[in-house]
Write a protein that holds these residues in place. Structure first.
Motif, mmCIF file in Angstrom:
data_model
loop_
_atom_site.group_PDB
_atom_site.id
_atom_site.type_symbol
_atom_site.label_atom_id
_atom_site.label_comp_id
_atom_site.label_asym_id
_atom_site.label_seq_id
_atom_site.Cartn_x
_atom_site.Cartn_y
_atom_site.Cartn_z
ATOM 1 N N LEU A 138 0.553 -1.564 -0.436
ATOM 2 C CA LEU A 138 0.275 0.304 -0.259
ATOM 3 C C LEU A 138 1.289 1.390 -0.038
ATOM 4 O O LEU A 138 0.861 2.161 -0.634
ATOM 5 C CB LEU A 138 -1.077 0.612 1.346
ATOM 6 N N ALA A 139 1.932 1.618 0.722
ATOM 7 C CA ALA A 139 2.765 2.687 0.782
ATOM 8 C C ALA A 139 3.532 2.585 -0.764
ATOM 9 O O ALA A 139 3.437 3.569 -1.207
ATOM 10 C CB ALA A 139 4.135 1.780 1.295
ATOM 11 N N LEU A 140 3.886 1.600 -1.258
ATOM 12 C CA LEU A 140 4.510 1.660 -2.639
ATOM 13 C C LEU A 140 3.250 2.550 -3.850
ATOM 14 O O LEU A 140 3.476 3.303 -4.580
ATOM 15 C CB LEU A 140 5.007 -0.608 -3.008
ATOM 16 N N CYS A 141 1.808 1.017 -3.118
ATOM 17 C CA CYS A 141 1.024 2.182 -4.186
ATOM 18 C C CYS A 141 0.627 3.331 -4.225
ATOM 19 O O CYS A 141 0.544 4.293 -5.331
ATOM 20 C CB CYS A 141 -0.375 1.398 -3.888
ATOM 21 N N ALA A 142 1.288 4.445 -3.454
ATOM 22 C CA ALA A 142 0.910 5.455 -2.736
ATOM 23 C C ALA A 142 1.954 6.565 -3.174
ATOM 24 O O ALA A 142 1.423 7.272 -3.711
ATOM 25 C CB ALA A 142 0.551 5.522 -1.140
ATOM 26 N N GLY A 143 3.042 6.079 -3.233
ATOM 27 C CA GLY A 143 4.236 6.576 -3.674
ATOM 28 C C GLY A 143 3.636 6.495 -5.287
ATOM 29 O O GLY A 143 3.914 7.784 -6.503
ATOM 30 N N LEU A 144 3.249 4.948 -5.943
ATOM 31 C CA LEU A 144 2.671 5.693 -6.983
ATOM 32 C C LEU A 144 1.744 6.556 -7.716
ATOM 33 O O LEU A 144 1.549 7.106 -9.076
ATOM 34 C CB LEU A 144 1.851 4.182 -7.863
ATOM 35 N N TRP A 145 0.810 6.190 -6.762
ATOM 36 C CA TRP A 145 -0.755 7.697 -6.597
ATOM 37 C C TRP A 145 0.383 9.384 -6.872
ATOM 38 O O TRP A 145 -0.519 10.092 -7.343
ATOM 39 C CB TRP A 145 -1.501 7.472 -5.062
ATOM 40 N N TRP A 146 1.070 9.314 -5.756
ATOM 41 C CA TRP A 146 1.631 10.693 -6.062
ATOM 42 C C TRP A 146 2.493 10.926 -7.008
ATOM 43 O O TRP A 146 2.569 11.961 -7.730
ATOM 44 C CB TRP A 146 2.638 10.829 -4.546
#
Length: 97
Positions: A86-94
């Protein structure tokens, strides 16, 4: 035709082997279905991110995609798999424009 050493009508010998016991003795356990589902999910998201990052020449997106594809091999607990994913997906989102 009858095989040598067996009596007609006798039940076939059954092999009982506990295949998980040697793994447990080594400290290895099988992953849970939630872990397998998470590894597949984050691996697919990573593959999509890597391909889009490569197509649009976005290095950060590309490397986050690589991390999403390969980090499940280094993580053994389910909660940690989902937390990092989820942290890496949040990085993708930003990172996305």
């Amino acid at each position: 035709m009858q095989r040598a050493g067996t009596k007609r009508g006798a039940p076939a010998p059954t092999l009982t082997m506990d295949t998980l016991a040697p793994l447990s003795d080594l400290g290895l356990t099988l992953p849970t279905p939630a872990y397998i589902a998470g590894a597949i999910l984050f691996g697919l998201v990573g593959l999509i991110a890597w391909r889009l990052g490569r197509r649009e020449a976005r290095r950060k997106t590309q490397w986050i995609g690589v991390a999403l594809m390969f980090y499940p091999y280094a993580v053994s607990s389910t909660w940690l798999l989902y937390t990092i994913g989820l942290a890496l997906c949040a990085g993708l989102w930003w990172d996305w424009p």
